[in-house]
Scaffold this active site. Structure first.
Site, PDB file in Angstrom:
ATOM      1  N   TYR A 158      -5.603   6.856  -8.638  1.00  0.00           N
ATOM      2  CA  TYR A 158      -6.675   5.833  -8.476  1.00  0.00           C
ATOM      3  C   TYR A 158      -7.956   6.593  -9.262  1.00  0.00           C
ATOM      4  O   TYR A 158      -8.641   5.703  -9.667  1.00  0.00           O
ATOM      5  CB  TYR A 158      -6.849   5.964  -6.655  1.00  0.00           C
ATOM      6  CG  TYR A 158      -5.917   5.209  -6.178  1.00  0.00           C
ATOM      7  CD1 TYR A 158      -6.401   4.047  -6.011  1.00  0.00           C
ATOM      8  CD2 TYR A 158      -4.700   5.449  -5.885  1.00  0.00           C
ATOM      9  CE1 TYR A 158      -5.357   3.092  -5.159  1.00  0.00           C
ATOM     10  CE2 TYR A 158      -3.856   4.854  -5.198  1.00  0.00           C
ATOM     11  CZ  TYR A 158      -4.227   3.410  -4.865  1.00  0.00           C
ATOM     12  OH  TYR A 158      -3.452   2.654  -4.107  1.00  0.00           O
ATOM     13  N   THR A 202      -8.636   0.229   7.095  1.00  0.00           N
ATOM     14  CA  THR A 202      -7.352   0.569   5.992  1.00  0.00           C
ATOM     15  C   THR A 202      -5.960   0.571   6.704  1.00  0.00           C
ATOM     16  O   THR A 202      -5.864   0.618   7.949  1.00  0.00           O
ATOM     17  CB  THR A 202      -7.506   2.058   5.461  1.00  0.00           C
ATOM     18  OG1 THR A 202      -7.570   2.968   7.047  1.00  0.00           O
ATOM     19  CG2 THR A 202      -8.452   2.398   5.104  1.00  0.00           C
ATOM     20  N   VAL A 203      -4.733   0.261   6.084  1.00  0.00           N
ATOM     21  CA  VAL A 203      -3.511   0.573   6.472  1.00  0.00           C
ATOM     22  C   VAL A 203      -3.051   1.857   5.921  1.00  0.00           C
ATOM     23  O   VAL A 203      -3.450   2.223   4.785  1.00  0.00           O
ATOM     24  CB  VAL A 203      -2.687  -0.580   5.854  1.00  0.00           C
ATOM     25  CG1 VAL A 203      -3.112  -1.833   6.960  1.00  0.00           C
ATOM     26  CG2 VAL A 203      -2.759  -0.946   4.625  1.00  0.00           C
ATOM     27  N   CYS A 245       0.719  -1.137   0.135  1.00  0.00           N
ATOM     28  CA  CYS A 245      -0.010  -0.056   0.025  1.00  0.00           C
ATOM     29  C   CYS A 245       0.838   1.206  -0.013  1.00  0.00           C
ATOM     30  O   CYS A 245       1.695   1.345   0.902  1.00  0.00           O
ATOM     31  CB  CYS A 245      -0.916   0.237   1.156  1.00  0.00           C
ATOM     32  SG  CYS A 245      -1.769   1.497   1.360  1.00  0.00           S
ATOM     33  N   TRP A 288      -7.460  -6.456   6.006  1.00  0.00           N
ATOM     34  CA  TRP A 288      -6.383  -6.951   5.831  1.00  0.00           C
ATOM     35  C   TRP A 288      -6.087  -8.185   6.845  1.00  0.00           C
ATOM     36  O   TRP A 288      -6.303  -8.072   7.864  1.00  0.00           O
ATOM     37  CB  TRP A 288      -5.317  -5.858   6.258  1.00  0.00           C
ATOM     38  CG  TRP A 288      -5.213  -4.730   4.967  1.00  0.00           C
ATOM     39  CD1 TRP A 288      -6.085  -3.574   5.085  1.00  0.00           C
ATOM     40  CD2 TRP A 288      -4.544  -4.373   3.800  1.00  0.00           C
ATOM     41  NE1 TRP A 288      -5.649  -2.672   3.958  1.00  0.00           N
ATOM     42  CE2 TRP A 288      -4.908  -3.324   3.133  1.00  0.00           C
ATOM     43  CE3 TRP A 288      -3.608  -5.318   3.375  1.00  0.00           C
ATOM     44  CZ2 TRP A 288      -4.155  -2.818   2.192  1.00  0.00           C
ATOM     45  CZ3 TRP A 288      -2.945  -4.792   2.064  1.00  0.00           C
ATOM     46  CH2 TRP A 288      -3.445  -3.441   1.500  1.00  0.00           C
TER      47      TRP A 288
END
Length: 335
Positions: free
Chosen positions: A175, A111-112, A44, A77
């Site tokens: 993105y 999220t990370v 990521c 994740w």
């Protein structure tokens, strides 16, 4: 799981957990050695920023790091890289567990990067933009000797302005190209992306780094997009006017950073490619991961030293990575 926007233009959900870990502990989370764990994935780009900043500042002894695997499902994740599929410190299989431990009804993205309070097992923050700034400013008592000042006070206004346009048009712009649900939205994002890359090329033709004569937060944020450009964004996200290797200034700049300890030694190209090509099945239905591109060029001389500047300012480079945090040799051209 669908990633392509049904509304045409992709809009990123930026509702992050705003709690901060600060020297004064105003939000209830004071800076403490050993209390927190950074959870990241080398796949990521947003997490990659935190990994780089933590290493540049030498925070490894006081802020441990858990590394999630490169792929995930709709739930979250997972720690499939660890023995038994569990993070060895937090004892969880999915990052989702740390989010739900604090917010049982959490309905946003898992999220990370995320920082988790080891004592409670609860997520503290996933606000990646503020996170790295706080590592630079609030964790100063634990910075290594010779750590660079990545967010110098005198340059913060300029760094913030550069970061703002780079995020809008480049970091998030790729993105917006890849997840666009319509031709018009895609082409508008494409135009903004390459116009900004041209602007960056002009800026970096005369200076070694984005702001001042040392690496700053601005360079970290741009690097994590550039290092993924040819491997992922050029083809997978249709950002195909040129490859990074066909933009001479940006290619030399990216190689300069890649060869700077703290940058390239955190990059895992295998995880990067697996994440995008395996997870985004609405873009790549077969899940086939490309064999290329050739990575050897990342080690070619860049000649950027001629522009002057010192990567770490008056400081020095970080020490060697621990064995546990070293990227597998077969995943990087640095071996």
């Amino acid at each position: 799981m669908s990633y392509v926007s049904t509304a045409g233009e992709f809009t990123r959900d930026q509702r992050y957990i705003a709690s901060r870990i600060t020297a004064d502990g105003e939000d209830g989370y004071p800076v403490e050695a050993g209390r927190y764990r950074l959870v990241a994935s080398r796949a990521c780009p947003w997490a990659g920023r935190a990994v780089i900043v933590r290493r540049l500042l030498g925070l490894e002894p006081v802020l441990s790091m858990g590394v999630a695997g490169p792929t995930h499902d709709a739930r979250s994740w997972t720690f499939d890289l660890d023995p038994g599929g569990r993070d060895p410190v937090l004892g969880i299989e999915r990052l989702q567990e740390a989010y739900f431990a604090r917010f049982p009804d959490y309905d946003r993205g898992i999220t990370v990067p995320a920082i988790v309070d080891v004592r409670t097992g609860q997520v503290v923050t996933n606000d990646y933009a503020q996170m790295t700034l706080d590592l630079s400013t609030e964790w100063r008592a634990y910075h290594r000797p010779g750590a660079p000042d990545l967010y110098p006070e005198a340059a913060r206004a300029e760094i913030d302005q550069v970061n703002k346009v780079v995020f809008a048009d480049v970091n998030n712009g790729v993105y917006q190209c890849g997840f666009a649900g319509g031709q018009e939205a895609y082409e508008e994002a494409y135009r903004r992306l390459f116009a900004r890359l041209d602007w960056l090329s002009d800026r970096l033709a005369r200076r070694r780094y984005l702001v001042g004569d040392t690496i700053t937060e601005a360079d970290v944020r741009l690097f994590t997009t550039l290092v993924r450009f040819d491997a992922v964004y050029h083809g997978h996200f249709k950002c195909n006017r040129q490859k990074l290797t066909e933009m001479p200034v940006l290619w030399a700049y990216a190689r300069d950073l890649f060869q700077t300890p703290g940058f390239g030694d955190t990059v895992d190209f295998v995880d990067i490619k697996r994440h995008y090509y395996e997870v985004h099945r609405d873009i790549n239905p077969t899940g086939i991961v490309p064999a290329g591109p050739d990575l050897s060029g990342w080690l070619a001389p860049h000649g950027r030293e001629e522009l002057g500047g010192r990567p770490y300012g008056a400081g020095c480079e970080p020490g060697p990575l621990s064995e546990a945090e070293t990227v597998p040799a077969e995943h990087t051209p640095l071996a």
